[in-house]
Design an enzyme around this catalytic site. Structure first.
Site, short mmCIF file in Angstrom:
data_model
loop_
_atom_site.label_atom_id
_atom_site.label_comp_id
_atom_site.label_asym_id
_atom_site.label_seq_id
_atom_site.Cartn_x
_atom_site.Cartn_y
_atom_site.Cartn_z
N ASN A 52 -4.23 -7.02 -6.65
CA ASN A 52 -3.14 -6.88 -5.68
C ASN A 52 -3.29 -7.95 -4.60
O ASN A 52 -2.34 -8.64 -4.24
CB ASN A 52 -3.16 -5.50 -5.03
CG ASN A 52 -3.11 -4.39 -6.05
OD1 ASN A 52 -2.71 -4.63 -7.18
ND2 ASN A 52 -3.52 -3.20 -5.67
N ASP A 53 -4.51 -8.06 -4.10
CA ASP A 53 -4.75 -9.09 -3.08
C ASP A 53 -5.00 -10.45 -3.69
O ASP A 53 -4.61 -11.47 -3.13
CB ASP A 53 -5.94 -8.69 -2.20
CG ASP A 53 -5.51 -7.73 -1.11
OD1 ASP A 53 -4.49 -8.00 -0.45
OD2 ASP A 53 -6.18 -6.69 -0.92
N ARG A 105 -10.36 4.60 -2.12
CA ARG A 105 -9.97 3.85 -0.92
C ARG A 105 -10.35 4.67 0.32
O ARG A 105 -9.55 5.44 0.83
CB ARG A 105 -8.46 3.58 -0.95
CG ARG A 105 -8.02 2.58 -2.01
CD ARG A 105 -6.52 2.29 -1.88
NE ARG A 105 -6.11 1.12 -2.62
CZ ARG A 105 -5.59 1.15 -3.85
NH1 ARG A 105 -5.43 2.28 -4.49
NH2 ARG A 105 -5.22 0.02 -4.44
N CYS A 122 -9.42 -3.01 -10.53
CA CYS A 122 -8.80 -1.83 -9.94
C CYS A 122 -7.47 -2.17 -9.28
O CYS A 122 -6.85 -1.33 -8.64
CB CYS A 122 -9.74 -1.15 -8.95
SG CYS A 122 -10.35 -2.26 -7.68
N GLU A 163 -11.12 -10.38 -4.60
CA GLU A 163 -9.69 -10.33 -4.28
C GLU A 163 -9.27 -11.49 -3.40
O GLU A 163 -8.12 -11.59 -2.98
CB GLU A 163 -9.34 -8.99 -3.63
CG GLU A 163 -10.20 -8.59 -2.46
CD GLU A 163 -9.88 -7.18 -1.94
OE1 GLU A 163 -8.88 -6.58 -2.35
OE2 GLU A 163 -10.66 -6.70 -1.10
N HIS A 167 0.81 -1.22 0.00
CA HIS A 167 0.00 0.00 0.00
C HIS A 167 0.84 1.26 0.00
O HIS A 167 0.47 2.27 -0.58
CB HIS A 167 -0.99 -0.02 1.15
CG HIS A 167 -2.15 -0.92 0.84
ND1 HIS A 167 -2.27 -2.19 1.33
CD2 HIS A 167 -3.20 -0.73 0.00
CE1 HIS A 167 -3.34 -2.74 0.82
NE2 HIS A 167 -3.93 -1.89 0.02
N ARG A 216 2.23 -9.44 -0.36
CA ARG A 216 2.46 -8.41 -1.38
C ARG A 216 3.44 -7.34 -0.95
O ARG A 216 3.94 -6.58 -1.77
CB ARG A 216 1.12 -7.77 -1.79
CG ARG A 216 0.42 -7.08 -0.65
CD ARG A 216 -1.02 -6.74 -0.98
NE ARG A 216 -1.19 -5.40 -1.49
CZ ARG A 216 -2.37 -4.83 -1.68
NH1 ARG A 216 -3.50 -5.50 -1.44
NH2 ARG A 216 -2.46 -3.61 -2.13
C1 PEP Z 1 -6.48 -4.92 -4.72
O1 PEP Z 1 -6.35 -5.69 -3.77
O2 PEP Z 1 -6.16 -5.19 -5.88
C2 PEP Z 1 -7.01 -3.55 -4.49
C3 PEP Z 1 -7.27 -2.75 -5.50
O3 PEP Z 1 -7.18 -3.14 -3.21
P1 PEP Z 1 -5.97 -2.69 -2.26
O4 PEP Z 1 -4.76 -2.52 -3.10
O5 PEP Z 1 -6.38 -1.43 -1.60
O6 PEP Z 1 -5.87 -3.83 -1.30
MG MG Z 2 -7.28 -5.30 -1.90
#
Ligand code: PEP
Ligand code: MG
Length: 590
Positions: A462-463, A301, A510, A439, A194, A473
């Site tokens: 991402n998750d 977010r 996203c 996710e 993040h 991550r």
């Molecule tokens: C993700 O997990 O891809 C996402 C967009 O949310 P974040 O990066 O805030 O966990």
């Molecule tokens: Mg996420």
């Protein structure tokens, strides 16, 4: 005479920054044993008491802030910690060790803490286990005070400074928006941690995973951060500074040129249209999102509102105002607000009380909200109120869904608060689109069921990558294994898009993958309808989509899905796309 040294890490946010280092150490420092002369002991005990007083003062501050904002329940935790920090019995035990063993206060404190922790060992009682955590927290405050380390105030960093840290939690990174930090470098982190995402949103060049960088800063005067290559140059010679200044200028120029496509439609050469939305972490990114050609917001977010105010908790009024501002910036367009995704590594300590052993698999996202009904109620009411007044079309999105029941519960809550607000005389739309982040692999695997109970999906790669591959991550040690192009991740994405099409609901992405030039043809080919990316990436996505043919993208996607390893997929995509990317002057990172 100075000579330059180059350190290497992972370039995670593009751009070049040149400036003096600002070093921040967040990790606990090792405690060393120092033997003192007998005439030093009295002064050491005085030092201990002064540190205890300073620690107690800062804990009292935290308690006061928490009481005014998050409530008495959390203030009580800090208040208890304040009492422990000044507890005469605890301090007496430390004093005894200082005198008996002629050692420094830090070492004596460590001995006492270890002895007390030993007494908790093996106890199953939850209450006592929590006391163990309290003790560790208090010990950290005391050690920081003894070592003279103040909590960094990043909002006040000098102009153009390069933040160099062992570790930067997201709650600290968002303070960068208020300051004028030019770049950042850290020992920990990965491409989608993040803190990295925040750096990208703020357009701050960043390099993470640079081993021992804090140590290397001793006597350093000037740094160059190369966010493309992952290089950090310490004390560069003037000629090198010149070369990099030129590169920085060229990059800025290129970014400006890219914006020239912002107003053009996001459509392939054979007429296939996709929607380009922006990821927004902090409200001031709205103008960049609009300038980049976003036709709405695919991910706001909202937890950053919380972290920005931390330890305060934004109340219903403040949240409704923020959401409304966002809605008003995109009249008639979709604005997707994700409900708080706190927990994991994005947690203001005030909310949970006690740290979890495995927070990324713990009380995070919707789970935390459902366990803190009052907290969630404030947010949902604020969203509903904003929807009644704002000019954009609100879409509410729920993170970390793994179960259909979680969605049902959120719907019940939304209905309940709508009635509540209407009874109070507020204007609330009759229907609001409710969607979920996909996710967690479980959600992807039951996406055909989820499609029946929601209005849209947003794939959070991402998750999804983290949980599918069991790779943290934000852990630089396993960064090599974090591969969104792994066939397992691609297959889940394909499955989710298919389920959305069959269920006749919208599907967006996203996660950072949506902004990866190599991924874009695959995602277009798989039928992804909406791309939501950070503002700086908008023109790149648009350029690429406009240069692709849908037919070709489908062929590429189909072929990529059949490959066995992430490496094969990446190599295949590179082979297929390198000509196009070079023509468009789009840089990729592998
Ligand atoms: C993700 O997990 O891809 C996402 C967009 O949310 P974040 O990066 O805030 O966990
Ligand atoms: Mg996420």
């Amino acid at each position: 005479m100075s000579y330059s040294r180059m350190l290497v890490g992972l370039g995670v946010s593009p751009g070049i920054a040149i400036g003096p280092p600002l070093v921040v150490e967040n990790r606990p420092q090792p405690v060393v044993r120092m033997v003192l002369d007998s005439e030093q002991l009295k002064a050491e005990i005085t030092r201990l008491h002064e540190a205890a007083r300073r620690a107690a003062e800062s804990l009292a501050d935290l308690a006061a802030q928490a009481s005014a904002t998050v409530g008495q329940e959390y203030a009580a935790i800090f208040e208890a910690h304040r009492l422990m920090a000044e507890d005469p019995t605890l301090l007496l035990q430390v004093e005894e060790i200082i005198s008996r063993e002629s050692v420094n206060a830090e070492w004596a404190l460590e001995e006492v803490v270890q002895r007390l922790l030993g007494q908790f060992e093996g106890l199953q009682d939850v209450y006592l286990r929590e006391r163990r955590t309290d003790l560790l927290d208090v010990a950290t405050h005391l050690q920081r005070a003894l070592q003279g380390r103040a909590t960094p105030r990043l909002g006040q960093a000098p102009e153009g400074a390069i933040l160099v840290a062992d570790d930067i939690p997201p709650s600290q990174a968002i303070q960068l928006a208020r300051g004028s930090v030019g770049g950042f470098v850290s020992e920990t982190g990965g491409i989608t941690s993040h803190t990295t995402i925040i750096a990208k949103s703020l357009g701050i060049p960043a390099v993470v995973g640079v081993e021992h960088v804090v140590q290397a800063m001793e006597r350093a005067q000037l740094l160059i951060v190369d966010g493309f290559e992952g290089h950090v140059i310490v004390d560069p010679e003037p000629a090198l500074v010149q070369v990099y200044s030129l590169r920085a200028e060229e990059y800025q120029q290129r970014q400006r040129e890219l914006l020239s496509v912002a107003h053009l439609p996001t459509v392939t050469v054979d007429g296939h249209v996709v929607t380009l939305l922006a990821n927004i972490d902090l409200l001031h990114e709205v103008s960049a999102a609009k300038a980049g050609g976003a036709v709405g917001v695919g991910l706001f977010r909202s937890e950053f509102l919380f972290m920005q105010a931390s330890p305060a908790l934004p109340d219903e009024e403040q949240q409704a105002t923020a959401y409304r501002q966002l809605l008003d910036a995109f009249p008639g367009q979709p604005v997707t607000v994700r409900t708080y995704d706190l927990g994991g590594k994005k947690l203001a300590r005030e909310l949970l009380g006690n740290p979890e052993d495995n927070p990324v698999l713990g009380l995070r996202g919707v789970r935390l909200c459902l366990q803190k009904p009052e907290f969630f109620r404030t947010q949902l009411r604020a969203l509903l109120r904003a929807a009644g007044h704002g000019q954009g079309l609100l879409r509410i999105m729920v993170p970390l869904i793994g179960h259909v029941e979680e969605v049902r519960t959120v719907r019940v809550l939304l209905d309940r608060y709508r009635e509540e607000l209407q009874a109070e005389g507020h204007q609330v739309p009759r229907t609001i689109k409710l969607g979920v982040m996909i996710e967690v692999p479980a959600a992807a695997l039951i996406s055909e069921h989820l499609a029946k109970v929601v209005d849209f999906f947003a794939i959070g790669t991402n998750d999804l990558t983290q949980y599918t591959l069991a790779v943290d991550r934000s852990n630089e040690h396993v960064a090599e294994l974090y591969r969104p192009f792994h066939p397992a991740v691609l297959r889940l994405i394909d499955r989710v898009i298919t389920a959305a099409h069959r269920g006749d609901i919208t599907v967006s992405m996203c996660g950072e993958m949506a902004a990866d030039p190599l991924a874009i043809p695959v995602l277009v080919g798989l039928g992804l309808q909406e791309f939501s990316v950070h503002p700086a990436a908008l023109p790149v996505v648009k350029r690429l989509v406009r240069a692709l043919s849908f037919k070709e993208a489908r062929r590429i996607a189909h072929r990529a899905l059949g490959l066995a390893t992430a490496k094969e997929v990446e190599e295949y995509l590179l082979e297929q796309l390198s000509g196009l990317l070079a023509h468009l002057k789009v840089r990729i990172r592998l």
